[in-house]
Design an enzyme around this catalytic site. Structure first.
Site, PDB file in Angstrom:
ATOM      1  N   ASP A 105       6.749  22.980 -25.393  1.00 38.84           N
ATOM      2  CA  ASP A 105       6.720  21.600 -24.907  1.00 38.84           C
ATOM      3  C   ASP A 105       7.769  21.480 -23.810  1.00 38.84           C
ATOM      4  O   ASP A 105       8.387  22.472 -23.430  1.00 38.84           O
ATOM      5  CB  ASP A 105       7.015  20.603 -26.044  1.00 38.84           C
ATOM      6  CG  ASP A 105       6.420  19.226 -25.756  1.00 38.84           C
ATOM      7  OD1 ASP A 105       6.647  18.701 -24.652  1.00 38.84           O
ATOM      8  OD2 ASP A 105       5.724  18.682 -26.630  1.00 38.84           O
ATOM      9  N   THR A 147       6.882  26.709   7.047  1.00 39.86           N
ATOM     10  CA  THR A 147       5.559  26.142   6.785  1.00 39.86           C
ATOM     11  C   THR A 147       4.471  27.057   7.331  1.00 39.86           C
ATOM     12  O   THR A 147       3.438  27.272   6.700  1.00 39.86           O
ATOM     13  CB  THR A 147       5.443  24.741   7.411  1.00 39.86           C
ATOM     14  OG1 THR A 147       6.611  23.999   7.083  1.00 39.86           O
ATOM     15  CG2 THR A 147       4.230  24.010   6.889  1.00 39.86           C
ATOM     16  N   ARG A 182       1.727   0.257  15.164  1.00 38.00           N
ATOM     17  CA  ARG A 182       1.524   0.186  13.717  1.00 38.00           C
ATOM     18  C   ARG A 182       1.763  -1.240  13.236  1.00 38.00           C
ATOM     19  O   ARG A 182       2.384  -2.040  13.913  1.00 38.00           O
ATOM     20  CB  ARG A 182       2.572   1.024  12.988  1.00 38.00           C
ATOM     21  CG  ARG A 182       2.532   2.465  13.204  1.00 38.00           C
ATOM     22  CD  ARG A 182       3.787   3.100  12.619  1.00 38.00           C
ATOM     23  NE  ARG A 182       3.819   3.007  11.152  1.00 38.00           N
ATOM     24  CZ  ARG A 182       4.777   3.530  10.395  1.00 38.00           C
ATOM     25  NH1 ARG A 182       5.774   4.188  10.949  1.00 38.00           N
ATOM     26  NH2 ARG A 182       4.759   3.414   9.084  1.00 38.00           N
ATOM     27  N   SER A 216      13.255   6.821 -13.514  1.00 36.45           N
ATOM     28  CA  SER A 216      12.151   7.580 -14.102  1.00 36.45           C
ATOM     29  C   SER A 216      12.012   8.949 -13.447  1.00 36.45           C
ATOM     30  O   SER A 216      11.899   9.974 -14.129  1.00 36.45           O
ATOM     31  CB  SER A 216      10.863   6.774 -13.959  1.00 36.45           C
ATOM     32  OG  SER A 216       9.754   7.603 -14.117  1.00 36.45           O
ATOM     33  N   SER A 217      12.044   8.966 -12.104  1.00 40.62           N
ATOM     34  CA  SER A 217      11.883  10.246 -11.397  1.00 40.62           C
ATOM     35  C   SER A 217      13.007  11.209 -11.726  1.00 40.62           C
ATOM     36  O   SER A 217      12.783  12.404 -11.906  1.00 40.62           O
ATOM     37  CB  SER A 217      11.871  10.025  -9.888  1.00 40.62           C
ATOM     38  OG  SER A 217      10.817   9.205  -9.532  1.00 40.62           O
ATOM     39  N   LYS A 264       3.828  29.874   5.041  1.00 38.57           N
ATOM     40  CA  LYS A 264       2.968  29.504   3.917  1.00 38.57           C
ATOM     41  C   LYS A 264       1.499  29.476   4.332  1.00 38.57           C
ATOM     42  O   LYS A 264       0.636  30.036   3.657  1.00 38.57           O
ATOM     43  CB  LYS A 264       3.375  28.138   3.352  1.00 38.57           C
ATOM     44  CG  LYS A 264       4.805  28.094   2.870  1.00 38.57           C
ATOM     45  CD  LYS A 264       5.071  26.943   1.943  1.00 38.57           C
ATOM     46  CE  LYS A 264       4.452  27.165   0.611  1.00 38.57           C
ATOM     47  NZ  LYS A 264       5.058  28.270  -0.137  1.00 38.57           N
ATOM     48  N   SER A 317      -1.255  27.313  -3.890  1.00 33.63           N
ATOM     49  CA  SER A 317      -0.915  28.722  -4.099  1.00 33.63           C
ATOM     50  C   SER A 317      -1.447  29.249  -5.427  1.00 33.63           C
ATOM     51  O   SER A 317      -1.507  30.464  -5.626  1.00 33.63           O
ATOM     52  CB  SER A 317       0.605  28.911  -4.051  1.00 33.63           C
ATOM     53  OG  SER A 317       1.116  28.450  -2.828  1.00 33.63           O
ATOM     54  N   TRP A 333       7.530  -0.572   3.918  1.00 36.11           N
ATOM     55  CA  TRP A 333       8.065   0.105   2.724  1.00 36.11           C
ATOM     56  C   TRP A 333       9.450   0.654   2.979  1.00 36.11           C
ATOM     57  O   TRP A 333      10.202   0.898   2.047  1.00 36.11           O
ATOM     58  CB  TRP A 333       7.122   1.225   2.270  1.00 36.11           C
ATOM     59  CG  TRP A 333       7.279   2.529   2.990  1.00 36.11           C
ATOM     60  CD1 TRP A 333       6.755   2.858   4.196  1.00 36.11           C
ATOM     61  CD2 TRP A 333       8.005   3.682   2.542  1.00 36.11           C
ATOM     62  NE1 TRP A 333       7.104   4.131   4.522  1.00 36.11           N
ATOM     63  CE2 TRP A 333       7.868   4.670   3.533  1.00 36.11           C
ATOM     64  CE3 TRP A 333       8.749   3.987   1.399  1.00 36.11           C
ATOM     65  CZ2 TRP A 333       8.458   5.931   3.428  1.00 36.11           C
ATOM     66  CZ3 TRP A 333       9.336   5.241   1.302  1.00 36.11           C
ATOM     67  CH2 TRP A 333       9.188   6.198   2.304  1.00 36.11           C
ATOM     68  N   HIS A 375      14.935  12.317  12.843  1.00 38.26           N
ATOM     69  CA  HIS A 375      13.730  12.346  13.680  1.00 38.26           C
ATOM     70  C   HIS A 375      12.821  11.152  13.387  1.00 38.26           C
ATOM     71  O   HIS A 375      11.871  10.923  14.111  1.00 38.26           O
ATOM     72  CB  HIS A 375      12.973  13.678  13.548  1.00 38.26           C
ATOM     73  CG  HIS A 375      12.349  13.936  12.218  1.00 38.26           C
ATOM     74  ND1 HIS A 375      12.237  15.181  11.672  1.00 38.26           N
ATOM     75  CD2 HIS A 375      11.803  13.110  11.300  1.00 38.26           C
ATOM     76  CE1 HIS A 375      11.633  15.117  10.500  1.00 38.26           C
ATOM     77  NE2 HIS A 375      11.367  13.866  10.250  1.00 38.26           N
ATOM     78  N   HIS A 376      13.120  10.406  12.328  1.00 33.44           N
ATOM     79  CA  HIS A 376      12.368   9.178  12.069  1.00 33.44           C
ATOM     80  C   HIS A 376      12.873   8.027  12.929  1.00 33.44           C
ATOM     81  O   HIS A 376      12.296   6.949  12.921  1.00 33.44           O
ATOM     82  CB  HIS A 376      12.482   8.782  10.598  1.00 33.44           C
ATOM     83  CG  HIS A 376      11.839   9.762   9.669  1.00 33.44           C
ATOM     84  ND1 HIS A 376      10.520   9.673   9.306  1.00 33.44           N
ATOM     85  CD2 HIS A 376      12.327  10.858   9.054  1.00 33.44           C
ATOM     86  CE1 HIS A 376      10.228  10.675   8.485  1.00 33.44           C
ATOM     87  NE2 HIS A 376      11.304  11.415   8.322  1.00 33.44           N
ATOM     88  N   HIS A 432      13.386  11.712   4.160  1.00 34.01           N
ATOM     89  CA  HIS A 432      12.750  12.953   4.570  1.00 34.01           C
ATOM     90  C   HIS A 432      12.582  13.947   3.430  1.00 34.01           C
ATOM     91  O   HIS A 432      11.491  14.467   3.235  1.00 34.01           O
ATOM     92  CB  HIS A 432      13.354  13.588   5.812  1.00 34.01           C
ATOM     93  CG  HIS A 432      12.335  14.492   6.422  1.00 34.01           C
ATOM     94  ND1 HIS A 432      11.290  14.022   7.170  1.00 34.01           N
ATOM     95  CD2 HIS A 432      12.094  15.803   6.257  1.00 34.01           C
ATOM     96  CE1 HIS A 432      10.475  15.005   7.468  1.00 34.01           C
ATOM     97  NE2 HIS A 432      10.936  16.108   6.924  1.00 34.01           N
ATOM     98  N   TYR A 446       8.994  15.851   1.327  1.00 28.78           N
ATOM     99  CA  TYR A 446       8.759  17.183   0.762  1.00 28.78           C
ATOM    100  C   TYR A 446       8.606  17.125  -0.742  1.00 28.78           C
ATOM    101  O   TYR A 446       7.954  17.991  -1.333  1.00 28.78           O
ATOM    102  CB  TYR A 446       9.861  18.142   1.205  1.00 28.78           C
ATOM    103  CG  TYR A 446       9.776  18.359   2.693  1.00 28.78           C
ATOM    104  CD1 TYR A 446       8.637  18.940   3.226  1.00 28.78           C
ATOM    105  CD2 TYR A 446      10.745  17.914   3.565  1.00 28.78           C
ATOM    106  CE1 TYR A 446       8.488  19.093   4.585  1.00 28.78           C
ATOM    107  CE2 TYR A 446      10.610  18.063   4.927  1.00 28.78           C
ATOM    108  CZ  TYR A 446       9.476  18.652   5.429  1.00 28.78           C
ATOM    109  OH  TYR A 446       9.321  18.790   6.775  1.00 28.78           O
ATOM    110  N   GLU A 459      12.141  13.109   0.511  1.00 28.41           N
ATOM    111  CA  GLU A 459      11.054  12.482  -0.246  1.00 28.41           C
ATOM    112  C   GLU A 459       9.683  12.972   0.248  1.00 28.41           C
ATOM    113  O   GLU A 459       8.767  13.196  -0.545  1.00 28.41           O
ATOM    114  CB  GLU A 459      11.159  10.955  -0.118  1.00 28.41           C
ATOM    115  CG  GLU A 459       9.940  10.171  -0.573  1.00 28.41           C
ATOM    116  CD  GLU A 459       9.732  10.189  -2.071  1.00 28.41           C
ATOM    117  OE1 GLU A 459      10.664  10.585  -2.794  1.00 28.41           O
ATOM    118  OE2 GLU A 459       8.627   9.830  -2.522  1.00 28.41           O
ATOM    119  N   HIS A 462       0.848  -1.206   0.000  1.00 28.93           N
ATOM    120  CA  HIS A 462       0.000   0.000   0.000  1.00 28.93           C
ATOM    121  C   HIS A 462       0.878   1.249   0.000  1.00 28.93           C
ATOM    122  O   HIS A 462       0.667   2.173  -0.795  1.00 28.93           O
ATOM    123  CB  HIS A 462      -0.916  -0.014   1.222  1.00 28.93           C
ATOM    124  CG  HIS A 462      -1.574   1.305   1.525  1.00 28.93           C
ATOM    125  ND1 HIS A 462      -2.596   1.809   0.762  1.00 28.93           N
ATOM    126  CD2 HIS A 462      -1.342   2.222   2.497  1.00 28.93           C
ATOM    127  CE1 HIS A 462      -2.977   2.993   1.253  1.00 28.93           C
ATOM    128  NE2 HIS A 462      -2.224   3.262   2.307  1.00 28.93           N
TER     129      HIS A 462
END
Lengths: 191, 547
Positions: free
Chosen positions: B109, B337, B459, B178-179, B340, B277, B151, B311-312, B262, B266, B264, B80
């Site tokens: 293009d 943040t 979890r 690809s990315s 924003k 925005s 994951w 922090h993870h 991390h 963002y 990732e 998932h």
């Protein structure tokens, strides 16, 4: 702007980006050798299991400070062994040599070789700990049914951070060069 | 622009689209076609990942094991996450970038159209590889199924898995390639192909957000590739980067993984900031408040994302100095943040607001993303994190920022630009139904998970203490409701693309819309801005920014 120069500008971006990509890929791998160095130099942690030299302790045993050292053991599922400490914990003073005897038993039907991995918690205690004798320094070969008593001798120096009063030594036995067992194709959920 | 628009009015006859399915789609180089393919694939993957979420919520509806084996449950949570992150959210944003960036900056293009084709067509193969072990198990009973170690692929657990690990790693490599190619394309397009007069600090915020996201992608996707490569060699070639039995350190994997992981996070939210925005000023009929502050805030968040990874893993045994550094650095992210969020609110202040579906989703984003941001601040506090770590509180947190954050913004963007893409107005009544059903059910789904987490529910478990039963039932009902509501979304998009009886959209589509994409006819012609547009006063949203 002629199409040629636009093409050149695109290619310049492409080249720089691919170079950055290669650098980032290399950076991931570079972290592996730098990891131990950074841990020790920045945070005073020694992740590897090589015992360090006791550099302090010129003042002899610090009788006024007590440290509780606890022992924790486990065995990799591929190894049909047991590992037990004679005592669950011992009290030592800084710079006072401590000893605890571990007993490893091979409950399997064949002789196997294992290697114990050592870790200490809290991690910042690692550079203040030295061992003169440990079964984790070398590989251990046990015949089927064999049992072996193995003493661990250690000293904790007097530079240990003041807030640390309790240490845990943890030993995990892993098989050496055993074929990696197929757990049926996926991660086991229950051990 | 005006005569250009009328010349293209009878669009289908003059577009010179490639003829035939293979030429049009397989050999696609047109940014709009590739954008459509990305978005379609993202929608399909959203439902594939959603189906897995339904299995998870189905099993967790009641305590005890009812529907699936624990082993299969773990495969569901793992897949998932992988499918939603790499298959739904990231490709959806790349699809939006493909469609909108050339139109927003006045380019004909993308800069590197053939590479663009390649970066899309790798994806279906990557997902075939990723889903293959699971599909073989589910449909044919072959093998043991997909990866089940989470994951994050933490060793030693992931190394103890079967051969599905190799499939996952190969798929991650392909998705990474690809990315990175997509990111290079976006950077080249934005840096080299802006129309005259489109200065960097006049660009729409969505374009800015994507420029910075593209740099993040190039910086961290290769690090993930490196980490999984080491995992691969550890498992199959006898190296011991992470295997403790050979002197490796499993904690090192966590450091390398989250150095990728991390930023990732963002990568999945900065384009969402860009979308919101664009939408809020349109429906508040006011220019974006603090345009430059918005751009600099995005850049600050991107920079900070590189120095907060640990922090993870606060509970893994990090020295006090490290915990403090990562705690304060993480809390610092609340500053840009917060800028924003306040600027979005100030943009709406005294605006003449209307609440069409895109605006509803954007407002839902601002409120619910902020809830996720606050629980993130709670998780940043080290002593509190020891309590929250690996509980449902974390699950609630990241679903608030990813579902009501990233996914809501993608839906907002779809409703916002769908009339521009198809030339027709979507069914507004159904759109509002979709928003309200989604919002009610998503909160029913994720808000109780805060309580479960604070009460100590871990979890990644298929069964739990009966004390957690009530809120899990509520959460599951919310989950099924949210999942079903998304069928409305799929219908609206399909209806808008196919139903010729819907009202024609005007060029500007929305009354308050500003920017080059709205100067094009609706639907946007197959080839737009073949000659750079002449930018007139009032055409751009941010043209009057003082430098």
């Amino acid at each position: 702007m002629s199409p040629d120069t636009l093409r050149q500008r695109h290619l310049r971006v492409l080249r720089r980006a691919l170079f950055a990509t290669a650098l980032a890929f290399g950076f991931g791998f570079a972290l592996a050798p730098f990891y131990d160095v950074l841990c020790e130099k920045v945070f005073g942690i020694r992740p590897s299991q090589v015992a360090g030299e006791v550099t302090a302790c010129a003042g002899g045993v610090v009788a006024g400070r007590e440290l509780l050292v606890e022992f924790d053991t486990s065995i990799s599922p591929e190894l049909p062994w047991r590992l037990d400490a004679a005592k669950k914990s011992v009290q030592v003073h800084p710079c006072e040599p401590g000893t605890v005897v571990f007993t490893a038993t091979n409950d399997g039907r064949i002789a196997m070789t294992g290697r114990a991995i050592f870790t200490v918690a809290p991690s910042e205690a690692a550079i203040h700990l030295s061992k003169t004798e440990c079964f984790c320094f070398t590989e251990q070969r046990l015949e089927a049914g064999e049992s072996r008593e193995m003493p661990v001798r250690f000293v904790i120096d007097d530079q240990l951070p003041a807030d640390v009063s309790r240490l845990t030594f943890r030993y995990v036995f892993n098989p050496v060069d055993a074929p990696v067992p197929d757990t049926g194709g996926a991660t086991p959920t229950h051990s | 622009m005006a005569h250009d628009a009328s010349a293209h009015h009878d669009e289908h006859e003059h577009d010179h689209k490639p003829q035939g399915f293979v030429n049009r789609w397989l050999y696609a180089t047109n940014h709009k076609d590739i954008g459509t393919m990305y978005l379609t694939m993202a929608l399909v993957m959203f439902f594939v990942g959603g189906l897995m979420a339904m299995v998870i919520r189905g099993e967790l509806m009641y305590p005890g094991l009812q529907l699936v084996e624990p082993e299969f449950f773990n495969q569901m949570t793992t897949m998932h996450a992988l499918v939603m992150i790499f298959g739904a959210v990231m490709p959806a944003f790349v699809g939006l970038a493909n469609w909108m960036i050339p139109m927003m900056i006045g380019a004909p293009d993308m800069a590197l159209p053939r590479m663009n084709n390649w970066s899309f067509w790798i994806m279906p193969f990557a997902f075939t590889v990723l889903l293959l072990p699971l599909a073989l198990k589910v449909f044919f009973g072959i093998g043991a199924g997909g990866p089940a170690g989470g994951w994050t692929l933490y060793p030693p657990l992931s190394l103890q898995g079967g051969d599905s690990v190799a499939f996952t790693i190969f798929a991650v490599h392909m998705m990474g390639i690809s990315s990175i190619m997509g990111a290079i394309n976006i950077i080249a397009t934005i840096l080299n192909m802006r129309a005259p007069g489109m200065d960097l600090l006049k660009m729409p915020v969505f374009v800015w957000a994507w420029l910075i996201t593209a740099f993040l992608l190039i910086a961290v996707m290769p690090v993930l590739a490196g980490a999984v490569t080491m995992l691969l060699t550890d498992k199959f070639f006898g190296t011991t980067f992470f295997a403790a039995s050979g002197g490796g350190d499993p904690v090192m994997f966590q450091h390398i993984f989250w150095f990728f992981g991390h930023p990732e996070v963002y990568i999945m939210i900065l384009p969402a900031f860009g979308v919101v925005s664009e939408i809020i000023p349109t429906f508040a009929r006011k220019p974006l408040f603090g345009y430059k502050a918005m751009v600099y805030a995005i850049a600050s968040i991107a920079f900070l994302s590189f120095i907060v990874w640990a922090h993870h893993m606060f509970t893994v045994g990090i020295p006090l100095g490290g915990e403090l550094f990562f705690m304060y650095a993480t809390m610092l992210i609340a500053v840009p943040t917060g800028i924003k969020v306040f600027n979005w609110v100030f943009t709406m202040w005294r605006g003449s607001m209307t609440f069409e579906t895109p605006m509803l989703f954007a407002l839902g984003f601002v409120i619910m993303f902020t809830i996720g941001g606050f629980s993130g601040l709670m998780l940043a506090i080290v002593p509190a994190d020891f309590q929250y770590h690996d509980t449902y509180f974390v699950v609630a947190h990241f679903h608030y920022v990813l579902v009501t954050g990233a996914v809501f913004s993608i839906m907002a963007a779809t409703y916002f630009w769908l009339p521009k893409w198809t030339g027709r107005m979507y069914n507004e009544t159904l759109g509002k139904w979709h928003f309200w059903l989604s919002t009610v059910f998503v909160n029913l789904l994720f808000f109780p998970q805060h309580f479960l987490g604070l009460a100590g529910m871990p979890r990644r478990i298929p069964d739990y203490n009966v004390a957690f039963a009530d809120w899990n039932l509520v959460s599951s009902i919310g989950g099924f409701g949210f999942g079903l509501s998304q069928l409305i979304f799929a219908y609206i998009v399909w209806d808008c693309a196919r139903n010729k009886s819907l009202a024609k959209a005007t060029n500007q589509v929305w009354e308050g819309a500003r920017g080059l994409e709205w100067s094009l006819p609706s639907p946007a012609p197959y080839h737009s801005f073949s000659t750079p547009p002449v930018i007139e006063d009032g055409m751009l949203a941010h043209a009057d920014v003082a430098h």
